[in-house]
Design a protein around this motif. Structure first.
Motif, PDB file in Angstrom:
ATOM      1  N   VAL A 323       0.842  -1.196   0.000  1.00 32.61           N
ATOM      2  CA  VAL A 323       0.000   0.000   0.000  1.00 32.61           C
ATOM      3  C   VAL A 323       0.875   1.244   0.000  1.00 32.61           C
ATOM      4  O   VAL A 323       1.749   1.406   0.866  1.00 32.61           O
ATOM      5  CB  VAL A 323      -0.941   0.011   1.224  1.00 32.61           C
ATOM      6  N   ILE A 324       0.632   2.135  -0.968  1.00 36.43           N
ATOM      7  CA  ILE A 324       1.428   3.348  -1.148  1.00 36.43           C
ATOM      8  C   ILE A 324       0.491   4.556  -1.179  1.00 36.43           C
ATOM      9  O   ILE A 324      -0.521   4.558  -1.887  1.00 36.43           O
ATOM     10  CB  ILE A 324       2.256   3.290  -2.448  1.00 36.43           C
ATOM     11  N   ASN A 325       0.851   5.583  -0.435  1.00 41.07           N
ATOM     12  CA  ASN A 325       0.075   6.819  -0.364  1.00 41.07           C
ATOM     13  C   ASN A 325       0.826   7.916  -1.119  1.00 41.07           C
ATOM     14  O   ASN A 325       2.017   8.137  -0.878  1.00 41.07           O
ATOM     15  CB  ASN A 325      -0.102   7.211   1.106  1.00 41.07           C
ATOM     16  N   ASP A 326       0.134   8.608  -2.036  1.00 43.46           N
ATOM     17  CA  ASP A 326       0.803   9.656  -2.806  1.00 43.46           C
ATOM     18  C   ASP A 326      -0.140  10.836  -3.015  1.00 43.46           C
ATOM     19  O   ASP A 326      -1.352  10.670  -3.152  1.00 43.46           O
ATOM     20  CB  ASP A 326       1.279   9.129  -4.158  1.00 43.46           C
ATOM     21  N   TYR A 327       0.449  12.026  -3.046  1.00 45.69           N
ATOM     22  CA  TYR A 327      -0.291  13.286  -3.124  1.00 45.69           C
ATOM     23  C   TYR A 327      -0.635  13.679  -4.560  1.00 45.69           C
ATOM     24  O   TYR A 327      -1.251  14.716  -4.789  1.00 45.69           O
ATOM     25  CB  TYR A 327       0.560  14.375  -2.471  1.00 45.69           C
ATOM     26  N   ALA A 328      -0.250  12.876  -5.539  1.00 41.70           N
ATOM     27  CA  ALA A 328      -0.433  13.252  -6.946  1.00 41.70           C
ATOM     28  C   ALA A 328      -1.881  13.616  -7.235  1.00 41.70           C
ATOM     29  O   ALA A 328      -2.794  12.836  -6.988  1.00 41.70           O
ATOM     30  CB  ALA A 328       0.013  12.114  -7.855  1.00 41.70           C
ATOM     31  N   ALA A 352      -4.462   1.892  -9.221  1.00 44.12           N
ATOM     32  CA  ALA A 352      -4.455   3.328  -8.949  1.00 44.12           C
ATOM     33  C   ALA A 352      -5.849   3.742  -8.488  1.00 44.12           C
ATOM     34  O   ALA A 352      -6.825   3.566  -9.225  1.00 44.12           O
ATOM     35  CB  ALA A 352      -4.063   4.116 -10.188  1.00 44.12           C
ATOM     36  N   VAL A 353      -5.932   4.258  -7.249  1.00 44.47           N
ATOM     37  CA  VAL A 353      -7.168   4.858  -6.763  1.00 44.47           C
ATOM     38  C   VAL A 353      -6.965   6.362  -6.805  1.00 44.47           C
ATOM     39  O   VAL A 353      -6.121   6.909  -6.093  1.00 44.47           O
ATOM     40  CB  VAL A 353      -7.496   4.396  -5.328  1.00 44.47           C
ATOM     41  N   TRP A 354      -7.729   7.032  -7.645  1.00 40.74           N
ATOM     42  CA  TRP A 354      -7.551   8.473  -7.830  1.00 40.74           C
ATOM     43  C   TRP A 354      -8.787   9.223  -7.357  1.00 40.74           C
ATOM     44  O   TRP A 354      -9.903   8.957  -7.789  1.00 40.74           O
ATOM     45  CB  TRP A 354      -7.300   8.792  -9.306  1.00 40.74           C
ATOM     46  N   GLN A 355      -8.561  10.166  -6.464  1.00 35.95           N
ATOM     47  CA  GLN A 355      -9.615  11.078  -6.009  1.00 35.95           C
ATOM     48  C   GLN A 355      -9.368  12.442  -6.646  1.00 35.95           C
ATOM     49  O   GLN A 355      -8.452  13.156  -6.252  1.00 35.95           O
ATOM     50  CB  GLN A 355      -9.592  11.196  -4.486  1.00 35.95           C
ATOM     51  N   VAL A 381     -11.717   5.503  -9.896  1.00 31.23           N
ATOM     52  CA  VAL A 381     -11.873   6.950  -9.778  1.00 31.23           C
ATOM     53  C   VAL A 381     -13.049   7.238  -8.847  1.00 31.23           C
ATOM     54  O   VAL A 381     -14.144   6.701  -9.038  1.00 31.23           O
ATOM     55  CB  VAL A 381     -12.116   7.604 -11.150  1.00 31.23           C
ATOM     56  N   THR A 382     -12.821   8.075  -7.833  1.00 31.09           N
ATOM     57  CA  THR A 382     -13.884   8.465  -6.911  1.00 31.09           C
ATOM     58  C   THR A 382     -14.518   9.771  -7.373  1.00 31.09           C
ATOM     59  O   THR A 382     -14.067  10.404  -8.333  1.00 31.09           O
ATOM     60  CB  THR A 382     -13.339   8.654  -5.488  1.00 31.09           C
ATOM     61  N   GLU A 383     -15.529  10.194  -6.642  1.00 31.05           N
ATOM     62  CA  GLU A 383     -16.123  11.494  -6.933  1.00 31.05           C
ATOM     63  C   GLU A 383     -15.143  12.602  -6.572  1.00 31.05           C
ATOM     64  O   GLU A 383     -14.198  12.398  -5.789  1.00 31.05           O
ATOM     65  CB  GLU A 383     -17.437  11.660  -6.157  1.00 31.05           C
ATOM     66  N   VAL A 384     -15.342  13.767  -7.154  1.00 28.78           N
ATOM     67  CA  VAL A 384     -14.440  14.905  -6.952  1.00 28.78           C
ATOM     68  C   VAL A 384     -14.429  15.337  -5.478  1.00 28.78           C
ATOM     69  O   VAL A 384     -15.485  15.425  -4.841  1.00 28.78           O
ATOM     70  CB  VAL A 384     -14.869  16.091  -7.836  1.00 28.78           C
ATOM     71  N   TYR A 385     -13.231  15.596  -4.965  1.00 31.51           N
ATOM     72  CA  TYR A 385     -13.079  16.196  -3.634  1.00 31.51           C
ATOM     73  C   TYR A 385     -13.103  17.705  -3.841  1.00 31.51           C
ATOM     74  O   TYR A 385     -12.175  18.287  -4.402  1.00 31.51           O
ATOM     75  CB  TYR A 385     -11.754  15.748  -3.020  1.00 31.51           C
ATOM     76  N   ALA A 386     -14.168  18.349  -3.383  1.00 28.59           N
ATOM     77  CA  ALA A 386     -14.390  19.757  -3.713  1.00 28.59           C
ATOM     78  C   ALA A 386     -13.392  20.689  -3.049  1.00 28.59           C
ATOM     79  O   ALA A 386     -13.096  21.766  -3.566  1.00 28.59           O
ATOM     80  CB  ALA A 386     -15.811  20.168  -3.327  1.00 28.59           C
ATOM     81  N   ALA A 387     -12.864  20.306  -1.880  1.00 27.91           N
ATOM     82  CA  ALA A 387     -11.930  21.154  -1.121  1.00 27.91           C
ATOM     83  C   ALA A 387     -12.570  22.510  -0.862  1.00 27.91           C
ATOM     84  O   ALA A 387     -13.633  22.590  -0.268  1.00 27.91           O
ATOM     85  CB  ALA A 387     -10.592  21.264  -1.839  1.00 27.91           C
ATOM     86  N   MET A 432      -1.928   1.967  -5.074  1.00 30.62           N
ATOM     87  CA  MET A 432      -1.477   3.348  -4.991  1.00 30.62           C
ATOM     88  C   MET A 432      -2.691   4.263  -4.883  1.00 30.62           C
ATOM     89  O   MET A 432      -3.541   4.285  -5.771  1.00 30.62           O
ATOM     90  CB  MET A 432      -0.649   3.730  -6.216  1.00 30.62           C
ATOM     91  N   VAL A 433      -2.779   4.991  -3.774  1.00 29.95           N
ATOM     92  CA  VAL A 433      -3.866   5.942  -3.582  1.00 29.95           C
ATOM     93  C   VAL A 433      -3.335   7.333  -3.897  1.00 29.95           C
ATOM     94  O   VAL A 433      -2.393   7.818  -3.264  1.00 29.95           O
ATOM     95  CB  VAL A 433      -4.418   5.877  -2.151  1.00 29.95           C
ATOM     96  N   LEU A 434      -3.925   7.970  -4.899  1.00 33.32           N
ATOM     97  CA  LEU A 434      -3.464   9.255  -5.412  1.00 33.32           C
ATOM     98  C   LEU A 434      -4.490  10.313  -5.026  1.00 33.32           C
ATOM     99  O   LEU A 434      -5.585  10.361  -5.592  1.00 33.32           O
ATOM    100  CB  LEU A 434      -3.304   9.190  -6.932  1.00 33.32           C
ATOM    101  N   SER A 435      -4.128  11.164  -4.054  1.00 32.70           N
ATOM    102  CA  SER A 435      -5.131  12.073  -3.519  1.00 32.70           C
ATOM    103  C   SER A 435      -4.488  13.223  -2.778  1.00 32.70           C
ATOM    104  O   SER A 435      -3.552  13.028  -1.999  1.00 32.70           O
ATOM    105  CB  SER A 435      -6.059  11.310  -2.555  1.00 32.70           C
ATOM    106  N   ALA A 436      -5.023  14.438  -2.997  1.00 32.02           N
ATOM    107  CA  ALA A 436      -4.670  15.590  -2.164  1.00 32.02           C
ATOM    108  C   ALA A 436      -5.805  15.893  -1.190  1.00 32.02           C
ATOM    109  O   ALA A 436      -5.770  16.907  -0.498  1.00 32.02           O
ATOM    110  CB  ALA A 436      -4.391  16.812  -3.042  1.00 32.02           C
ATOM    111  N   GLY A 437      -6.797  15.008  -1.136  1.00 35.03           N
ATOM    112  CA  GLY A 437      -7.927  15.171  -0.237  1.00 35.03           C
ATOM    113  C   GLY A 437      -7.885  14.161   0.887  1.00 35.03           C
ATOM    114  O   GLY A 437      -6.860  13.960   1.527  1.00 35.03           O
TER     115      GLY A 437
END
Length: 464
Positions: A323-328, A352-355, A381-387, A432-437
């Motif tokens: 399991v790898i966590n990345d901010y991409a 690749a899990v992309w948020q 691909v998940t739903e958009v993280y609105a931030a 690989m989880v790719l998320s800034a949320g």
């Protein structure tokens, strides 16, 4: 300054400034809508952090600093202004913080966190004890900020909300520039103009280092003021600083020989993955070379660099699932991160899990996102993280519908993602989880599930 209060203290930018001030002996307090790991670390170090925003939180403050995500009608902003307490954003406060320091500022759309982290570590390893502010916890240093005893100050120069225009660096690095943050910069021209203005603020006698592998970035050298030395570095094009014979190494990273104007300076062997990190390391090395530091010692420190949080962060392996966590969260970052994974794990199946992060970025870079996942075997691909943005009538399912990737699916919620992964992951897979949320919670849930044989339900997480 007797007491400084931070609204949104749990974010990467404000938590770092708060830590530096606290280490300098300033009384610091803060508040946030949720207690992020960074906020919890501040609490552990003795800084009081209130959960939630309330007018009484600013009582006794001489200065208030707020996150860019904090609106004008925030109760603490209103209370501070009613009491005549100055309220500043980061860009407004940075000139005070950096006064009388020799600032080494790292800017760029991609790579600035890792490059700044590398530079802070190298200066520390070489005995200079720099102050630093980095957008992630540096593993070698154990924190994201520090008030050092020397006059060197390494800072990640964030372009969002034009924060980096509060910096007048001695040395500026621009790693890679392409359009991002369309909510702040509607066009690439507006984005480039902000970088040109940043470059124009370099102090006389200082230096600019630009990545020569992207023409738009290289052209920033022409915006440097007179009496500022401009250098380029590159992996694939002619430049002042180059890497010869770049290739993967046995540690899972990349190696190569550093050249300056054709002359060999040192051998570079990285333990962190990805050819893009070879470019980041070259930028950090070139900065220390300009400053007159020992090339061999700088290269040794870069070899020892072990990364930072949420940058290809290997969290663990359970039942053969890594399991790898990345901010991409930008197409270029996603491509680079997945290419690094493919180079390090060539025989393993990569998930690749992309948020998607913000509607404005997902819309503006729609076509690029559709083409960014070729190095992954399976894509969720998940739903958009609105931030910081308001809810929109737009779904990330529209991106998936246009992807040519045969293994891409849309799962709107993180709960559905983890449920699906529990059913489909197999020994040997790389997740690989790719998320800034907040999708990094998927990493924890998957690891917990395979450690204990049952699903883990985490608390809801929010971020500024």
């Amino acid at each position: 300054m007797e007491r400084v209060h931070f609204i949104g203290i749990g974010g990467t930018g404000l938590s770092a400034i708060a830590r530096v001030l606290a280490e300098q002996g300033v009384s610091v307090s803060g508040s946030d809508r949720a207690l992020s790991p960074l906020a919890q670390e501040l609490i552990a170090s003795g800084i009081p952090v209130a959960l939630g925003h309330a007018a009484e939180n600013v009582t006794g403050a001489d200065l208030v600093i707020r996150s860019s995500a904090i609106p004008d009608d925030n109760p603490e902003v209103l209370a501070a202004r009613a009491r005549g307490i100055p309220v500043l954003k980061r860009a407004d406060f940075l000139p005070r913080l950096l006064k009388d320091k020799r600032v080494l500022a790292v800017a760029g759309t991609h790579g600035k966190t890792t490059t700044a982290a590398m530079l802070a570590w190298v200066l520390t390893a070489l005995g200079y004890d720099p102050s630093f502010i980095v957008g992630s916890v540096v593993h070698n240093l154990g924190k994201n900020a520090h008030a050092g005893k020397s006059d060197w100050f390494v800072i990640e120069a964030d372009e969002y909300d034009r924060m980096f225009l509060g910096i007048n660096p001695w040395v500026a690095v621009v790693t890679y520039m392409e359009h991002d943050h369309p909510d702040c910069f509607p066009t690439f021209e507006a984005y480039r103009e902000a970088f040109e203005q940043f470059v124009g603020q370099i102090r006389q006698g200082g230096a600019l280092l630009v990545c020569g592998d992207r023409p738009e970035t290289f052209e920033l050298a022409f915006s440097a003021p007179e009496q500022v030395q401009a250098y380029s570095y590159a992996l694939h094009t002619p430049a002042h600083y180059r890497i010869a014979d770049a290739s993967p190494n046995a540690q899972g990273g990349f190696s190569g020989t550093i050249l300056f104007r054709g002359s060999v300076l040192a051998r570079l062997d990285l333990q962190i993955p990805g050819e893009h990190n070879l470019a980041n390391a070259l930028a950090a090395f070139a900065t220390t070379h300009f400053l007159g530091m020992n090339p061999e010692e700088a290269a040794k420190a870069l070899h020892d660099f072990s990364g930072s949080d949420r940058r290809f962060q290997v969290l663990g392996e359970e039942k053969g699932i890594l399991v790898i966590n990345d901010y991409a969260h930008h197409p270029t970052e996603i491509r680079s991160t997945l290419a690094a994974a493919r180079a390090r794990y060539p025989r393993r199946r990569i998930w690749a899990v992309w948020q998607p992060h913000t509607y404005s970025r997902t819309r503006a870079l729609f076509n690029e996102f559709c083409r960014a996942f070729s190095d992954a075997d399976r894509v969720i691909v998940t739903e958009v993280y609105a931030a910081r943005e308001a809810q929109e009538d737009f779904s990330a399912s529209q991106v998936v519908s246009q992807m040519l990737h045969s293994g891409a699916i849309f799962l709107p919620t993180l709960d559905k993602v983890t449920e699906y992964l529990f059913q489909e992951l197999q020994p040997g897979d790389v997740l690989m989880v790719l998320s800034a949320g907040d999708a990094d919670r998927v990493c924890a849930e998957v690891l917990h599930h395979y450690q204990n044989g049952s699903a883990f339900v985490s608390g809801e997480k929010t971020h500024d």
